[in-house]
Design an enzyme around this catalytic site. Structure first.
Site, mmCIF file in Angstrom:
data_model
loop_
_atom_site.group_PDB
_atom_site.id
_atom_site.type_symbol
_atom_site.label_atom_id
_atom_site.label_comp_id
_atom_site.label_asym_id
_atom_site.label_seq_id
_atom_site.Cartn_x
_atom_site.Cartn_y
_atom_site.Cartn_z
ATOM 1 N N TYR A 7 0.826 -1.209 0.000
ATOM 2 C CA TYR A 7 0.000 0.000 0.000
ATOM 3 C C TYR A 7 0.865 1.265 0.000
ATOM 4 O O TYR A 7 0.361 2.361 0.149
ATOM 5 C CB TYR A 7 -0.944 0.022 1.202
ATOM 6 C CG TYR A 7 -2.123 -0.920 1.075
ATOM 7 C CD1 TYR A 7 -3.031 -0.783 0.024
ATOM 8 C CD2 TYR A 7 -2.346 -1.932 1.994
ATOM 9 C CE1 TYR A 7 -4.117 -1.633 -0.101
ATOM 10 C CE2 TYR A 7 -3.429 -2.789 1.878
ATOM 11 C CZ TYR A 7 -4.312 -2.629 0.829
ATOM 12 O OH TYR A 7 -5.392 -3.475 0.700
ATOM 13 N N TYR A 21 -11.235 0.058 -1.322
ATOM 14 C CA TYR A 21 -11.394 0.689 -0.003
ATOM 15 C C TYR A 21 -10.086 1.296 0.490
ATOM 16 O O TYR A 21 -10.072 2.012 1.488
ATOM 17 C CB TYR A 21 -11.939 -0.332 1.011
ATOM 18 C CG TYR A 21 -10.908 -1.224 1.668
ATOM 19 C CD1 TYR A 21 -10.352 -2.311 0.998
ATOM 20 C CD2 TYR A 21 -10.482 -0.967 2.966
ATOM 21 C CE1 TYR A 21 -9.398 -3.112 1.607
ATOM 22 C CE2 TYR A 21 -9.528 -1.770 3.583
ATOM 23 C CZ TYR A 21 -8.990 -2.838 2.891
ATOM 24 O OH TYR A 21 -8.040 -3.632 3.495
ATOM 25 N N ARG A 22 -9.023 1.059 -0.252
ATOM 26 C CA ARG A 22 -7.689 1.432 0.204
ATOM 27 C C ARG A 22 -6.759 1.214 -0.984
ATOM 28 O O ARG A 22 -6.980 0.300 -1.776
ATOM 29 C CB ARG A 22 -7.327 0.470 1.331
ATOM 30 C CG ARG A 22 -6.117 0.728 2.157
ATOM 31 C CD ARG A 22 -6.038 -0.379 3.197
ATOM 32 N NE ARG A 22 -4.879 -0.270 4.029
ATOM 33 C CZ ARG A 22 -4.446 -1.245 4.826
ATOM 34 N NH1 ARG A 22 -5.092 -2.408 4.870
ATOM 35 N NH2 ARG A 22 -3.391 -1.071 5.569
#
Lengths: 176, 517
Positions: free
Chosen positions: B95, B473-474
């Protein structure tokens, strides 16, 4: 062919080039003393740790590292096999024990990701991180040995043998 | 042009001005807490995203050891208009790692704020600082023999609860929706004020970690996945350790079974018969986490053919889908729920149950059982050895927990990944009513051509999923601006207005989640 003492001087030159003799004076002084008088009784030893992760090239790599520092006996080796969390905890404890040292490693990708992050959190100075694709075969072991020697002396890293079925791995060199 | 002594400079700042700011950081924090050398910054520049690392190179790293030091940092940042990217442990890997969202931002590393401030074994609550890792919490709980259980994401041993919760990460226990279990935050705002959410602002109050809502607007959520403040303390709830824990796996043979799996499990999940976040893992996820590498089977580039996937399943005794669940409670509770689960599977006529007794110490069952029972491990990092080369980007669209949705998402994702010569390495995490579909886009980051393909693939995944009404969502820092667009202009406008009000100089992580002044 290089001699043990010239290898040791290469280590020191490499560290000086990286500015480490200035930024980490206490252990750098130890290195300098060791390099100048490698046979002097009581000279502080260079604390070298090696990192490997269970590849077929581990033995050759470790032999290369050790050959660059003869007379110092075996280096401390972290066998980071099977992504065992306990082994990484041990490494993390060493990285944060306040003792300066040089770490060199040849790791698979997963272990390299983890190690680099532990090094970051420990405030290590990462001198080199390099990814390699190494074709299997007899040349691979010779390459791993030369790599170990080069990492110890901050010489340019050797070119990995190319070919089908290459194995992905990462070499690193840092001081803590 | 004269080469700067810094790896990067904050946008719009001269080297002389940055020199002055660095001097002030050193005066406020101490010489050793301000890093600018290439050797120190190198591990902060490592990214796994399919973009040039130069785009995410920080100008400096500063570490703080107290709330007062965090306040000092934001004061200097305001004075010099320096953008600051805050990390707790910085271990969200695919991420975005520890690198800032934009080149030249300084990194504020809170790793040294690592105190477990409080654990209440009766109320089952915790209050921690940003640098606390799950492993530290686990060790504390074990050493003190507390009857508590943690929930964490897969990089459990080295990641931390504050960072994971602030990024709205999920775990695998009944407390797996981590933000739902968060209770009380302390946040340093851009002007240096210290806000405590919930009951935390009430003098003498003792309910900060037990009552989430406080009075008036509930603010906690707006500080997650955002850049409105720097969280310096976070409270959260811990699960009481159950007397009986029964993990199990259900293996399914065919890709097409995903529809039936979800339809079968959803009622059990909503009714809390199966109380934890159930995982439905695809073949390659399973294979990679038990040590299989692509090079064990193939030397040619591109997507892994279905015939090879079939061979891996046979060799490693893996299903096309491998479902992991657990039951928790007293023996009586577990017995009753086990009867319901086994009868449901029997009625479905497909799926082979594997118990812990049958699996023994084999991977990946072992690490899955550990994740479901709050025991930290690092096994899932094996994903990075599947293809090798250090490239990883999580693509994580959400959907309703319906079989038809999962079927559709799986087919679409696999088609796009394979088109770009990459593999579907994914799992579904079943929430109460939603589904997090988590796909690791793995590629060789050292191969420029493959990196370019991975970047194009990620764009196409976002675009094509959006056309079908799905959004993630991310997402990693390289794609946060793009994903912000998916959620529409009104939301972005509101976020910008809040940003301008709270952080008029835009010093806190500009670009995080696409939010700027």
């Amino acid at each position: 062919m290089t001699t043990p003492s010239s290898d040791r001087r290469d280590v020191l030159k490499g560290l000086m080039a990286a500015g480490l003799l200035v930024s980490t004076p206490s252990w750098a002084r130890s290195l300098w003393a060791t390099g100048d008088a490698p046979t002097a009784a009581g000279a502080p030893a260079l604390a070298v740790s090696t990192l490997v992760s269970g590849s077929a090239l581990d033995g050759a790599f470790l032999a290369g590292v050790n050959s660059a520092l003869p007379g110092h006996g075996a280096t401390a080796t972290h066998q980071l096999n099977r992504l065992d969390a306990g082994l990484y905890q041990q490494l993390n404890a060493q990285l944060n024990d306040g003792e300066p040292g040089l770490l060199v490693g040849l790791l698979d990708d997963a272990s390299a990701v983890l190690v680099l992050d532990l090094l970051r959190s420990a405030g290590a100075q990462v001198l080199s991180v390099q990814h390699h694709q190494v074709a299997p075969g007899s040349d691979a072991a010779a390459w791993a040995q030369a790599l170990g020697q080069s990492l110890m002396s901050d010489r340019p890293l050797p070119q990995a043998p190319q070919g089908n079925g290459a194995l992905s791995c990462v070499s690193l060199r840092c001081v803590i | 042009m004269k080469k700067s002594k810094y790896l990067a400079l904050p946008k719009g700042l001269s080297e002389a001005r940055f020199d002055a700011a660095v001097a002030k950081f050193k005066a406020a924090l101490g010489q050793d807490q301000v890093l600018t050398s290439e050797e120190h910054l190198r591990p902060y520049t490592k990214v796994m995203m399919a973009v040039d690392a130069e785009k995410h190179t920080p100008s400096a790293v500063v570490t703080a050891t107290s709330v007062e030091q965090v306040q000092a940092v934001v004061k200097i940042c305001n004075e010099y208009k320096i953008p600051v990217w805050t990390i707790s442990t910085g271990r969200n890997f695919g991420y975005g790692s520890a690198a800032p969202v934009e080149r030249g931002q300084i990194v504020l590393d809170l790793k040294k704020m690592n105190k477990i401030l409080h654990i209440d074994p009766e109320l089952c609550t915790a209050l921690v600082e940003p640098g606390v890792t799950y492993q530290m919490l686990y060790d504390y709980i074990e050493e003190n023999k507390l009857p508590l259980m943690l929930s964490f994401s897969a990089p459990s041993a080295i990641a931390g609860p504050l960072g994971n919760t602030m990024d709205r990460g999920v775990g695998y226990t009944p407390y797996g929706e981590h933000f739902m279990m968060q209770c009380g935050m302390e946040v340093v705002l851009a002007n240096g004020d210290v806000l405590r959410t919930g009951m935390g602002g009430v003098k003498g109050d003792k309910a900060w970690q037990v009552f989430k809502w406080g009075y008036g607007p509930t603010l906690d959520g707006m500080f997650t996945q955002s850049n409105y403040g720097i969280c310096t303390k976070m409270g959260f709830w811990l699960m009481p350790k159950p007397p009986v824990f029964k993990p199990f796996e259900i293996k399914f043979e065919n890709d097409a079974d995903i529809n039936d799996i979800v339809e079968m499990l959803r009622p059990l999940r909503i009714a809390n018969i199966i109380p934890n976040s159930v995982v439905i893992a695809g073949t390659l996820w399973e294979a990679a986490t038990c040590g299989v590498r692509r090079s064990d089977y193939l030397t040619t580039p591109g997507a892994t053919p279905d015939a090879v996937l079939e061979q891996i399943r046979k060799d490693k005794h893996l299903g096309a889908w491998n479902v992991y669940c657990a039951l928790y409670g007293t023996q009586e509770q577990v017995d009753v729920n086990w009867k319901i689960v086994t009868e449901t599977i029997k009625r479905a006529g497909k799926g082979k149950i594997v118990t812990q007794e049958e699996a023994g110490n084999t991977q990946p069952f072992k690490y899955r059982a550990q994740l479901m029972s709050g025991v930290p491990n690092l096994q899932e990092f094996g994903l990075y050895n599947w293809r090798g080369g250090g490239g990883s980007m999580w693509f994580a669209p959400v959907s309703q927990a319906r079989g038809s949705e999962c079927d559709k998402q799986y087919a679409l994702a696999k088609k796009i990944l394979n088109k770009h010569g990459l593999d579907y390495v994914g799992e579904f995490i079943v929430g109460w009513r939603d589904m997090h579909h988590v796909i690791d886009v793995l590629y060789d980051r050292n191969n420029p051509e493959e990196t370019q393909r991975a970047n194009a693939c990620f764009h196409e995944l976002l675009d094509e999923f959006e056309k079908e009404g799905y959004a993630v969502y991310r997402v990693n820092t390289a794609f946060q601006e793009r994903v912000a667009q998916s959620y529409g202009p009104v939301k972005r406008d509101v976020e910008r207005k809040i940003k301008r009000a709270l952080d008029p100089n835009g010093i806190l992580a500009p670009g995080k989640s696409g939010i700027r002044i």
